[in-house]
Design a protein around this motif. Structure first.
Motif, PDB file in Angstrom:
ATOM      1  N   ILE A   3      -5.737  -0.537  10.433  1.00  0.00           N
ATOM      2  CA  ILE A   3      -4.622  -0.004   9.642  1.00  0.00           C
ATOM      3  C   ILE A   3      -3.575  -1.072   9.335  1.00  0.00           C
ATOM      4  CG2 ILE A   3      -3.444   0.881  11.699  1.00  0.00           C
ATOM      5  CD1 ILE A   3      -3.214   2.802   8.512  1.00  0.00           C
ATOM      6  N   ASP A   4      -3.275  -1.953  10.297  1.00  0.00           N
ATOM      7  CA  ASP A   4      -2.246  -2.971  10.036  1.00  0.00           C
ATOM      8  C   ASP A   4      -2.696  -3.946   8.945  1.00  0.00           C
ATOM      9  OD1 ASP A   4      -4.138  -4.091  11.758  1.00  0.00           O
ATOM     10  OD2 ASP A   4      -2.678  -5.181  12.956  1.00  0.00           O
ATOM     11  N   LYS A   5      -3.970  -4.291   8.950  1.00  0.00           N
ATOM     12  CA  LYS A   5      -4.505  -5.187   7.919  1.00  0.00           C
ATOM     13  C   LYS A   5      -4.552  -4.490   6.561  1.00  0.00           C
ATOM     14  CE  LYS A   5      -8.191  -8.454   7.062  1.00  0.00           C
ATOM     15  NZ  LYS A   5      -9.408  -9.064   7.547  1.00  0.00           N
ATOM     16  N   TYR A   6      -4.910  -3.213   6.554  1.00  0.00           N
ATOM     17  CA  TYR A   6      -4.967  -2.459   5.303  1.00  0.00           C
ATOM     18  C   TYR A   6      -3.587  -2.375   4.643  1.00  0.00           C
ATOM     19  CZ  TYR A   6      -5.668   1.261   1.952  1.00  0.00           C
ATOM     20  OH  TYR A   6      -5.716   1.986   0.784  1.00  0.00           O
ATOM     21  N   LEU A   7      -2.559  -2.075   5.433  1.00  0.00           N
ATOM     22  CA  LEU A   7      -1.210  -1.955   4.874  1.00  0.00           C
ATOM     23  C   LEU A   7      -0.740  -3.267   4.261  1.00  0.00           C
ATOM     24  CD1 LEU A   7       0.458   0.241   7.632  1.00  0.00           C
ATOM     25  CD2 LEU A   7      -0.274   0.960   5.356  1.00  0.00           C
ATOM     26  N   LYS A   8      -1.138  -4.389   4.857  1.00  0.00           N
ATOM     27  CA  LYS A   8      -0.796  -5.697   4.309  1.00  0.00           C
ATOM     28  C   LYS A   8      -1.607  -5.988   3.043  1.00  0.00           C
ATOM     29  CE  LYS A   8      -1.394 -10.542   4.822  1.00  0.00           C
ATOM     30  NZ  LYS A   8      -2.366 -10.828   3.796  1.00  0.00           N
ATOM     31  N   ASN A   9      -2.921  -5.776   3.087  1.00  0.00           N
ATOM     32  CA  ASN A   9      -3.783  -6.052   1.931  1.00  0.00           C
ATOM     33  C   ASN A   9      -3.418  -5.196   0.725  1.00  0.00           C
ATOM     34  OD1 ASN A   9      -5.121  -7.935   3.420  1.00  0.00           O
ATOM     35  ND2 ASN A   9      -7.020  -6.795   3.604  1.00  0.00           N
ATOM     36  N   ALA A  10      -3.039  -3.944   0.955  1.00  0.00           N
ATOM     37  CA  ALA A  10      -2.669  -3.046  -0.136  1.00  0.00           C
ATOM     38  C   ALA A  10      -1.239  -3.304  -0.605  1.00  0.00           C
ATOM     39  CB  ALA A  10      -2.832  -1.599   0.301  1.00  0.00           C
ATOM     40  N   ARG A  11      -0.560  -4.221   0.056  1.00  0.00           N
ATOM     41  CA  ARG A  11       0.813  -4.603  -0.273  1.00  0.00           C
ATOM     42  C   ARG A  11       1.787  -3.435  -0.151  1.00  0.00           C
ATOM     43  NH1 ARG A  11      -2.340  -8.378  -2.736  1.00  0.00           N
ATOM     44  NH2 ARG A  11      -1.511 -10.467  -2.984  1.00  0.00           N
ATOM     45  N   ILE A  12       1.541  -2.581   0.827  1.00  0.00           N
ATOM     46  CA  ILE A  12       2.471  -1.498   1.143  1.00  0.00           C
ATOM     47  C   ILE A  12       3.543  -2.045   2.075  1.00  0.00           C
ATOM     48  CG2 ILE A  12       2.678   0.749   2.272  1.00  0.00           C
ATOM     49  CD1 ILE A  12      -0.255   1.231   1.324  1.00  0.00           C
ATOM     50  N   ILE A  13       3.123  -2.880   3.020  1.00  0.00           N
ATOM     51  CA  ILE A  13       4.040  -3.598   3.906  1.00  0.00           C
ATOM     52  C   ILE A  13       3.730  -5.082   3.742  1.00  0.00           C
ATOM     53  CG2 ILE A  13       4.736  -3.983   6.295  1.00  0.00           C
ATOM     54  CD1 ILE A  13       4.097  -1.082   6.886  1.00  0.00           C
ATOM     55  N   LYS A  14       4.780  -5.911   3.641  1.00  0.00           N
ATOM     56  CA  LYS A  14       4.590  -7.315   3.273  1.00  0.00           C
ATOM     57  C   LYS A  14       3.800  -8.139   4.283  1.00  0.00           C
ATOM     58  CE  LYS A  14       8.074  -8.504  -0.008  1.00  0.00           C
ATOM     59  NZ  LYS A  14       8.899  -9.541  -0.500  1.00  0.00           N
ATOM     60  N   ARG A  15       4.096  -7.971   5.571  1.00  0.00           N
ATOM     61  CA  ARG A  15       3.424  -8.806   6.572  1.00  0.00           C
ATOM     62  C   ARG A  15       2.710  -7.940   7.602  1.00  0.00           C
ATOM     63  NH1 ARG A  15       8.451 -11.658   6.341  1.00  0.00           N
ATOM     64  NH2 ARG A  15       8.994 -10.810   8.358  1.00  0.00           N
ATOM     65  N   ARG A  16       1.609  -8.482   8.114  1.00  0.00           N
ATOM     66  CA  ARG A  16       0.798  -7.743   9.070  1.00  0.00           C
ATOM     67  C   ARG A  16       1.564  -7.497  10.372  1.00  0.00           C
ATOM     68  NH1 ARG A  16      -5.436  -9.232  10.642  1.00  0.00           N
ATOM     69  NH2 ARG A  16      -5.746  -7.569  12.131  1.00  0.00           N
ATOM     70  N   THR A  17       2.396  -8.445  10.783  1.00  0.00           N
ATOM     71  CA  THR A  17       3.156  -8.251  12.018  1.00  0.00           C
ATOM     72  C   THR A  17       4.134  -7.085  11.887  1.00  0.00           C
ATOM     73  OG1 THR A  17       4.725  -9.946  11.319  1.00  0.00           O
ATOM     74  CG2 THR A  17       2.980 -10.640  12.799  1.00  0.00           C
TER      75      THR A  17
END
Length: 79
Positions: A3-17
């Motif tokens: 989920i953390d990688k998906y949110l970053k790849n989809a540009r919903i949240i800017k950084r994975r951290t």
């Protein structure tokens, strides 16, 4: 895909951290259950993210490893 990688790849949240921290703080839910950063997603899952007073609800349409800026919005649909 996590989920953390998906949110970053989809540009919903800017950084994975930051996506990881949102999961750890209990702000992200997958199919109604609280998500940990390592929660695995599949196509059709429903994600709910709480940003302060705002809530974003999306449905997973695609799981892509390498995403261009233009194709990022094709990965999900707002509910």
């Amino acid at each position: 895909m996590r989920i953390d990688k998906y949110l970053k790849n989809a540009r919903i949240i800017k950084r994975r951290t930051i996506a990881k921290e949102a999961c750890e703080q209990g702000r992200v839910f997958v199919n109604g259950k609280e998500a940990k950063p390592g929660t695995e997603l599949s196509i059709g899952d429903k994600i709910e993210i709480n940003f302060g007073t705002n809530t974003m609800k999306i449905e997973v349409l695609k799981l892509l490893e390498h995403v261009t800026k233009e194709s990022a919005e094709d990965m999900y649909r707002n509910l």
